[in-house]
Design an enzyme around this catalytic site. Structure first.
Site, PDB file in Angstrom:
ATOM      1  N   CYS A 168       0.854  -1.193   0.000  1.00 46.15           N
ATOM      2  CA  CYS A 168       0.000   0.000   0.000  1.00 46.15           C
ATOM      3  C   CYS A 168       0.885   1.236   0.000  1.00 46.15           C
ATOM      4  O   CYS A 168       1.885   1.283   0.717  1.00 46.15           O
ATOM      5  CB  CYS A 168      -0.882  -0.017   1.247  1.00 46.15           C
ATOM      6  SG  CYS A 168      -2.028   1.365   1.396  1.00 46.15           S
ATOM      7  N   HIS A 210      -9.397  -3.596  -1.585  1.00 47.53           N
ATOM      8  CA  HIS A 210      -8.379  -2.861  -0.836  1.00 47.53           C
ATOM      9  C   HIS A 210      -8.784  -1.394  -0.693  1.00 47.53           C
ATOM     10  O   HIS A 210      -8.714  -0.822   0.397  1.00 47.53           O
ATOM     11  CB  HIS A 210      -7.035  -2.988  -1.552  1.00 47.53           C
ATOM     12  CG  HIS A 210      -5.896  -2.345  -0.832  1.00 47.53           C
ATOM     13  ND1 HIS A 210      -4.919  -3.061  -0.180  1.00 47.53           N
ATOM     14  CD2 HIS A 210      -5.571  -1.032  -0.669  1.00 47.53           C
ATOM     15  CE1 HIS A 210      -4.039  -2.218   0.356  1.00 47.53           C
ATOM     16  NE2 HIS A 210      -4.410  -0.982   0.058  1.00 47.53           N
ATOM     17  N   GLU A 211      -9.231  -0.801  -1.793  1.00 49.34           N
ATOM     18  CA  GLU A 211      -9.648   0.601  -1.754  1.00 49.34           C
ATOM     19  C   GLU A 211     -10.927   0.776  -0.937  1.00 49.34           C
ATOM     20  O   GLU A 211     -11.088   1.755  -0.204  1.00 49.34           O
ATOM     21  CB  GLU A 211      -9.857   1.134  -3.169  1.00 49.34           C
ATOM     22  CG  GLU A 211      -8.682   0.968  -4.113  1.00 49.34           C
ATOM     23  CD  GLU A 211      -7.387   1.489  -3.542  1.00 49.34           C
ATOM     24  OE1 GLU A 211      -7.422   2.411  -2.699  1.00 49.34           O
ATOM     25  OE2 GLU A 211      -6.324   0.972  -3.926  1.00 49.34           O
ATOM     26  N   HIS A 214     -10.254   1.082   2.664  1.00 46.83           N
ATOM     27  CA  HIS A 214      -9.827   2.434   3.031  1.00 46.83           C
ATOM     28  C   HIS A 214     -11.028   3.347   3.281  1.00 46.83           C
ATOM     29  O   HIS A 214     -10.995   4.192   4.182  1.00 46.83           O
ATOM     30  CB  HIS A 214      -8.957   3.040   1.928  1.00 46.83           C
ATOM     31  CG  HIS A 214      -7.509   2.698   2.045  1.00 46.83           C
ATOM     32  ND1 HIS A 214      -6.713   3.129   3.089  1.00 46.83           N
ATOM     33  CD2 HIS A 214      -6.698   1.967   1.240  1.00 46.83           C
ATOM     34  CE1 HIS A 214      -5.483   2.682   2.922  1.00 46.83           C
ATOM     35  NE2 HIS A 214      -5.446   1.969   1.805  1.00 46.83           N
TER      36      HIS A 214
END
Length: 269
Positions: A168, A210-211, A214
């Protein structure tokens, strides 16, 4: 693919990314995702089977706050926010204003993503706490699909789980295995505000997840097993120390006191 993801994936995904890229056609970033010529049909075909039951990612409550104009303000050039900056854990508001400022923000996010050898980036990673992400599995400007997702909601994930080494941009130099579902189904809006449904699989699904984490204030080490987390402990401590040295503040997080996240959907085998 240690070089291409704001989620930077580790070396084992490099070959996967390069083999996936030719399947992606060049596409203008403002085009609604529902009309994508290659990614959507490809992902839909791969995601036909194996979906589990709905996950605990509920639609927004009616009284949920939306981002104000001030929340969406930014000053270029954008910079990647590094762990343990509290911005990465802050609440990210939904967007209900789709204007030139939002388009400019997505343009700037793509620029940062390409300059840092990423293939995906979330708004909180550049200091803007709103529900917005951009990604391009090809990782090269002018190639592949430039995808913008606003206010995404996951409503199904596959039962099939895959382990890949992730990294990341907010965690420079740290790579470790993360377990995630291979397929996802998503409701979202595009940069014009149009509602869209998206099916993703493989690399695109992993980048999205993954995003999406966030946007929920979840960081990739929150999903690591205890033994994997132990392997990156020193790297996290180094980032905490650098934060304290550069800001003069006490680190808001300490891996030494980390107890895990009990509010996560478990992907463990």
């Amino acid at each position: 693919m240690a070089a291409r993801l704001h989620l930077r994936l580790g070396p084992r995904l490099r070959g996967f990314a390069s083999s996936f890229a030719p399947l992606l056609a060049a596409h203008p970033r403002a085009l609604p995702l529902s009309r994508m010529g290659s990614v959507a049909p490809l992902a839909a075909a791969r995601a036909r089977r194996g979906f589990g039951s709905a996950v605990a990612t509920a639609p927004p409550a009616e009284d949920e706050d939306f981002a104000t104009a001030a929340d969406l303000q930014f000053e270029p050039p954008l910079k990647v926010v590094k762990y343990p900056d509290p911005i990465l854990r802050a609440r990210n508001k939904r967007i209900n204003t789709f204007d030139d400022n939002l388009r400019s923000l997505t343009d700037e996010m793509f620029d940062v993503m390409y300059k840092t050898d990423g293939i995906g980036l979330s708004a909180p990673q550049v200091g803007v706490n709103v529900q917005l992400m951009v990604f391009n599995p090809a990782g090269v400007k002018g190639e592949g699909e430039e995808i913008v997702l606003v206010n995404p909601v996951v409503y199904k994930m596959s039962k099939r789980l895959l382990v890949y080494e992730e990294g990341c941009l907010s965690f420079p130099g740290i790579y470790a295995n993360v377990v995630r579902p291979d397929n996802v189904k998503i409701d979202a809006q595009d940069v014009t505000g149009a509602k869209i449904k998206v099916k993703l699989s493989g690399l695109s699904a992993r980048v999205f997840q993954h995003e999406f984490d966030h946007l929920q204030g979840i960081l990739f080490f929150d999903r690591m097993s205890l033994d994997v987390l132990e392997s990156v402990r020193e790297g996290l401590k180094d980032l905490e120390k650098k934060y304290e040295e550069s800001t003069g503040l006490v680190s808001p997080e300490s891996i030494e006191n980390y107890k895990g996240r009990k509010d996560l959907i478990s992907f463990s085998r």
